[in-house]
Design an enzyme around this catalytic site. Structure first.
Site, short mmCIF file in Angstrom:
data_model
loop_
_atom_site.label_atom_id
_atom_site.label_comp_id
_atom_site.label_asym_id
_atom_site.label_seq_id
_atom_site.Cartn_x
_atom_site.Cartn_y
_atom_site.Cartn_z
N ASP A 60 0.81 -1.30 -0.04
CA ASP A 60 0.47 -0.05 0.04
C ASP A 60 0.95 1.44 -0.03
O ASP A 60 2.33 1.30 0.24
CB ASP A 60 -0.62 -0.44 1.02
CG ASP A 60 0.04 0.02 2.49
OD1 ASP A 60 1.05 -0.59 2.39
OD2 ASP A 60 -1.26 -0.65 3.38
N ASN A 129 -7.86 -2.96 14.02
CA ASN A 129 -8.76 -3.18 13.70
C ASN A 129 -8.74 -4.11 12.74
O ASN A 129 -10.37 -4.91 12.21
CB ASN A 129 -9.43 -2.03 12.64
CG ASN A 129 -9.18 -1.79 11.87
OD1 ASN A 129 -7.09 -2.09 11.05
ND2 ASN A 129 -8.81 -0.55 11.00
N HIS A 131 -7.02 -4.97 9.87
CA HIS A 131 -6.36 -4.63 8.93
C HIS A 131 -5.39 -5.33 8.20
O HIS A 131 -4.55 -5.97 8.86
CB HIS A 131 -5.89 -3.36 8.00
CG HIS A 131 -5.33 -2.46 8.68
ND1 HIS A 131 -5.74 -0.99 9.23
CD2 HIS A 131 -4.29 -2.65 9.17
CE1 HIS A 131 -4.70 -0.69 9.43
NE2 HIS A 131 -3.88 -1.40 9.10
N GLU A 136 -9.28 -2.23 5.23
CA GLU A 136 -9.83 -1.73 6.38
C GLU A 136 -11.07 -2.43 6.96
O GLU A 136 -12.20 -2.88 5.58
CB GLU A 136 -9.99 -0.47 5.94
CG GLU A 136 -9.56 0.31 6.16
CD GLU A 136 -8.29 1.04 7.60
OE1 GLU A 136 -8.05 -0.73 8.30
OE2 GLU A 136 -8.03 2.06 8.16
#
Ligand code: GLP
Length: 239
Positions: A60, A129, A131, A136
């Site tokens: 990313d 979280n 990811h 996400e």
């Protein structure tokens, strides 16, 4: 790290080098340091061969940041790996965070990876979280390379690279999707620290769910999970 170095040694020996999938984040820093130490202790011809055939695709990049920006993942990769192994920028592929149309860039990046044959070995960290990359919650297992909006929790988690201010963290990123990640031949998930213990347990032991993108790794047949004591504290079989 031993297994990753062994994978690279085998690829060099067989002269069959599939693109590597690289991750960023604080978790990965000691890993890259140890990997460089190991690789630079290889016999010179073997190391030269590795440098010649190296090709990696990062997961990313933040939308809006150029490789010249020290907070970009491109700059991170250059500092952590590229400069130590003397790799050229085109050997360390990342999405272009400054592309005029990030959606077009995401499609270009996904198809460049596809054309290069997909990922051989994929390194992954884990977001607080759940990811992986910047997939996400919610993220579907067939999600492809795309532009995503980062959750507030992620911007808080990554704020340290932005002077501690979550508001300075870009709102969007381009990320490989779970589809490209799950197509890797093998995956190495590295998780450290007590703060990730519960999300790691959820990802590994609860039913797969879009709400915990890392849980889709359960569907892959060759996932290696590397943890420290703190991160595996909630895994009943390991603690
Ligand atoms: C970042 C990256 C992920 C990384 C994760 C964990 O947001 N996009 O690829 O694995 O967050 O980061 P850290 O290791 O700093 O906790």
């Amino acid at each position: 790290m031993d297994q990753v170095a062994a994978y690279l040694a085998k690829a060099v020996e067989r002269e069959s080098f599939k693109p590597l999938g690289m991750a960023t984040g604080r978790t990965m820093e000691p890993f890259y340091e140890a990997l460089i130490q190991r690789l630079t202790s290889w016999p010179a011809p073997q190391l030269e061969q590795l440098k010649r055939c190296w090709l990696s695709f990062n997961l990313d990049e933040y939308v809006g940041l150029s490789p010249g920006d020290s907070r970009s993942f491109a700059a991170y990769m250059e500092a952590q790996l590229g400069c130590h192994l003397e790799l050229s920028p085109c050997q360390l592929q990342l999405p272009d965070g400054t592309a005029k149309d990030p959606g077009v860039e995401a499609r270009r990046y996904g198809s460049a990876l596809h054309q290069a044959g997909g990922i051989g070995l994929q390194l992954l960290g884990l977001g607080g979280n759940g990811h992986v990359g910047f997939n996400e919650p919610p993220s579907q297992p067939n999600s492809c390379c795309r532009v995503v909006t980062l959750q507030r929790a992620t911007r808080i988690q990554n704020a340290s690279a932005f002077g501690g201010s979550p508001d300075e963290v870009p709102e969007q990123a381009i990320t490989l999707g779970l589809n490209e990640i799950l197509a890797a031949e093998e995956i190495h998930l590295i998780v450290t620290g007590a703060a990730k213990a519960e999300i790691l347990r959820t990802a590994l032991l609860d039913p797969c769910s879009d709400e915990v993108p890392a849980s889709w790794l359960q569907r892959h047949s060759r996932v290696h999970v590397w943890v420290d004591d703190a991160a595996c504290a909630h895994l009943p079989l390991l603690s």
